[in-house]
Write a protein that holds these residues in place. Structure first.
Motif, mmCIF file in Angstrom:
data_model
loop_
_atom_site.group_PDB
_atom_site.id
_atom_site.type_symbol
_atom_site.label_atom_id
_atom_site.label_comp_id
_atom_site.label_asym_id
_atom_site.label_seq_id
_atom_site.Cartn_x
_atom_site.Cartn_y
_atom_site.Cartn_z
ATOM 1 N N VAL A 187 2.337 -6.285 0.430
ATOM 2 C CA VAL A 187 3.341 -6.026 1.465
ATOM 3 C C VAL A 187 4.439 -7.075 1.419
ATOM 4 C CG1 VAL A 187 3.742 -5.934 3.958
ATOM 5 C CG2 VAL A 187 1.730 -4.803 2.965
ATOM 6 N N GLU A 188 4.062 -8.349 1.285
ATOM 7 C CA GLU A 188 5.050 -9.430 1.270
ATOM 8 C C GLU A 188 5.918 -9.375 0.022
ATOM 9 O OE1 GLU A 188 5.844 -11.439 3.665
ATOM 10 O OE2 GLU A 188 4.287 -10.640 4.976
ATOM 11 N N ALA A 224 2.000 -0.601 2.586
ATOM 12 C CA ALA A 224 1.185 -1.138 3.681
ATOM 13 C C ALA A 224 -0.183 -0.477 3.733
ATOM 14 C CB ALA A 224 1.909 -0.949 5.012
ATOM 15 N N ALA A 225 -0.254 0.784 3.313
ATOM 16 C CA ALA A 225 -1.531 1.510 3.328
ATOM 17 C C ALA A 225 -2.526 0.931 2.332
ATOM 18 C CB ALA A 225 -1.291 2.991 3.038
ATOM 19 N N SER A 226 -2.048 0.089 1.409
ATOM 20 C CA SER A 226 -2.955 -0.570 0.464
ATOM 21 C C SER A 226 -3.851 -1.579 1.162
ATOM 22 C CB SER A 226 -2.159 -1.283 -0.632
ATOM 23 O OG SER A 226 -1.465 -2.416 -0.086
ATOM 24 N N ASN A 227 -3.439 -1.993 2.384
ATOM 25 C CA ASN A 227 -4.159 -3.044 3.119
ATOM 26 C C ASN A 227 -4.252 -4.335 2.324
ATOM 27 O OD1 ASN A 227 -4.883 -1.799 5.684
ATOM 28 N ND2 ASN A 227 -6.177 -0.425 4.470
ATOM 29 N N ASN A 228 -3.218 -4.582 1.533
ATOM 30 C CA ASN A 228 -3.120 -5.824 0.773
ATOM 31 C C ASN A 228 -1.867 -6.546 1.246
ATOM 32 O OD1 ASN A 228 -2.241 -7.674 -1.348
ATOM 33 N ND2 ASN A 228 -3.870 -6.807 -2.596
ATOM 34 N N LEU A 229 -2.045 -7.614 2.015
ATOM 35 C CA LEU A 229 -0.906 -8.303 2.617
ATOM 36 C C LEU A 229 0.016 -8.919 1.574
ATOM 37 C CD1 LEU A 229 -2.556 -9.986 5.738
ATOM 38 C CD2 LEU A 229 -1.135 -7.933 5.656
ATOM 39 N N ALA A 230 -0.559 -9.354 0.460
ATOM 40 C CA ALA A 230 0.278 -9.930 -0.594
ATOM 41 C C ALA A 230 1.216 -8.867 -1.165
ATOM 42 C CB ALA A 230 -0.595 -10.534 -1.694
ATOM 43 N N SER A 245 12.684 -5.648 -1.244
ATOM 44 C CA SER A 245 13.210 -4.494 -0.517
ATOM 45 C C SER A 245 14.723 -4.330 -0.672
ATOM 46 C CB SER A 245 12.839 -4.579 0.969
ATOM 47 O OG SER A 245 13.409 -5.721 1.574
ATOM 48 N N ALA A 246 15.468 -5.438 -0.781
ATOM 49 C CA ALA A 246 16.918 -5.320 -0.958
ATOM 50 C C ALA A 246 17.240 -4.606 -2.266
ATOM 51 C CB ALA A 246 17.569 -6.694 -0.921
ATOM 52 N N SER A 247 16.516 -4.982 -3.325
ATOM 53 C CA SER A 247 16.713 -4.330 -4.620
ATOM 54 C C SER A 247 16.281 -2.873 -4.566
ATOM 55 C CB SER A 247 15.924 -5.076 -5.701
ATOM 56 O OG SER A 247 15.909 -4.352 -6.907
ATOM 57 N N ILE A 248 15.147 -2.617 -3.916
ATOM 58 C CA ILE A 248 14.630 -1.251 -3.810
ATOM 59 C C ILE A 248 15.616 -0.376 -3.049
ATOM 60 C CG2 ILE A 248 12.789 0.154 -2.769
ATOM 61 C CD1 ILE A 248 10.932 -2.317 -3.356
ATOM 62 N N GLN A 249 16.211 -0.939 -2.016
ATOM 63 C CA GLN A 249 17.193 -0.200 -1.227
ATOM 64 C C GLN A 249 18.391 0.190 -2.083
ATOM 65 O OE1 GLN A 249 17.717 -1.896 2.623
ATOM 66 N NE2 GLN A 249 19.634 -0.867 3.009
ATOM 67 N N GLU A 250 18.811 -0.698 -2.983
ATOM 68 C CA GLU A 250 19.934 -0.378 -3.868
ATOM 69 C C GLU A 250 19.572 0.770 -4.807
ATOM 70 O OE1 GLU A 250 23.068 -1.562 -3.730
ATOM 71 O OE2 GLU A 250 22.323 -2.490 -1.889
ATOM 72 N N VAL A 251 18.326 0.792 -5.282
ATOM 73 C CA VAL A 251 17.890 1.874 -6.166
ATOM 74 C C VAL A 251 17.877 3.190 -5.398
ATOM 75 C CG1 VAL A 251 15.981 2.780 -7.549
ATOM 76 C CG2 VAL A 251 16.571 0.352 -7.665
ATOM 77 N N ILE A 252 17.373 3.159 -4.155
ATOM 78 C CA ILE A 252 17.361 4.377 -3.335
ATOM 79 C C ILE A 252 18.780 4.895 -3.147
ATOM 80 C CG2 ILE A 252 16.868 5.303 -1.044
ATOM 81 C CD1 ILE A 252 14.471 3.374 -0.911
ATOM 82 N N LYS A 253 19.722 3.984 -2.879
ATOM 83 C CA LYS A 253 21.120 4.395 -2.703
ATOM 84 C C LYS A 253 21.647 5.061 -3.973
ATOM 85 C CE LYS A 253 22.497 0.931 0.732
ATOM 86 N NZ LYS A 253 23.319 -0.283 0.995
ATOM 87 N N ALA A 254 21.248 4.523 -5.125
ATOM 88 C CA ALA A 254 21.710 5.089 -6.396
ATOM 89 C C ALA A 254 21.134 6.484 -6.630
ATOM 90 C CB ALA A 254 21.331 4.166 -7.553
ATOM 91 N N THR A 255 19.907 6.717 -6.162
ATOM 92 C CA THR A 255 19.318 8.045 -6.362
ATOM 93 C C THR A 255 19.952 9.081 -5.443
ATOM 94 O OG1 THR A 255 17.486 7.639 -4.808
ATOM 95 C CG2 THR A 255 17.121 7.067 -7.129
#
Length: 225
Positions: free
Chosen positions: A159-160, A151-157, A166-176
């Protein structure tokens, strides 16, 4: 458009209208027929149409404009796109996450405000260290930090797109955090914030790339074994 089956009128109406949107019957920006017309086309009540439209608005296909009507907002089948994305390999997903976060950090270094840095530091303080007893909330706090970097990039695209992944990213975080993949420690997370705060886009990008490198290296090792 096929009439709605009687078993579950609202759900069938949603599927039929969504199919017409995806088939490009109405283009993005087009106003779709009014409730009465759609009700006749589907053979259902206006109340059923109203409920179907509410569902499609929530799914991002349509938007309602007060006093004007309902318009097509997107023709992308997000459920199918998400399913296809989940079928990709783990390395592809992590590589995509890396590309997004690296470029987001680069932009954030050039565009951030002082309060942005304070917010990122607070998110890391809230995140804390991993506690197995607080697993789910920890994953959410960690994800919140990475979303804030994007979000700090100030690029809405950006962010979207990141939200879509985010679901995939969350799975990676869980794996780490469970030890399946190497988890960057607090110092590695703070280094991203410090690099963004420096105002040096190249430093922010290289720091974020270095943050992700051990995860990618471990995936490569596992794939080769």
């Amino acid at each position: 458009m096929q009439p709605a089956a009687r078993t579950n009128l609202a759900e069938t109406a949603v599927n039929n209208i969504r199919a017409e949107i995806i088939a490009d019957r109405w283009k993005v920006g087009d106003r779709i027929p009014n409730e009465a017309t759609l009700a006749d086309m589907l053979g259902v009540s206006r109340g059923t149409v109203r409920e179907a439209v509410r569902v499609l608005v929530a799914q991002g296909y349509l938007e309602t404009r007060q006093g004007s009507g309902t318009y097509v907002l997107s023709v992308i089948d997000t459920d199918e796109s998400l399913l296809r994305m989940r079928r990709t390999g783990l390395r592809d997903q992590v590589e995509t996450r890396c590309a997004l976060e690296v470029e987001a950090a680069r932009l954030a270094a050039a565009r951030h405000r002082p309060e942005t840095i304070a917010h990122l530091r607070q998110l890391l303080a809230d995140r804390g260290e991993y506690d197995p007893a607080d697993h789910d909330r920890y994953v959410q706090r960690d994800l919140a930090f990475h979303k804030a970097v994007v979000a700090a990039s100030n690029n809405l695209a950006f962010v979207e797109v990141y939200e879509f992944f985010s679901a995939s990213i969350q799975e990676v975080i869980k794996a780490t955090v469970t030890g399946e993949l190497p988890e960057p420690d607090m110092a590695a997370h703070l280094s991203i914030v410090d690099a963004i705060a420096s105002g040096d886009p190249d430093l922010a990008a290289s720091t974020t790339r270095a943050f992700m490198a051990p995860i990618l290296d471990e995936i490569d090792r596992l794939l080769a074994s």
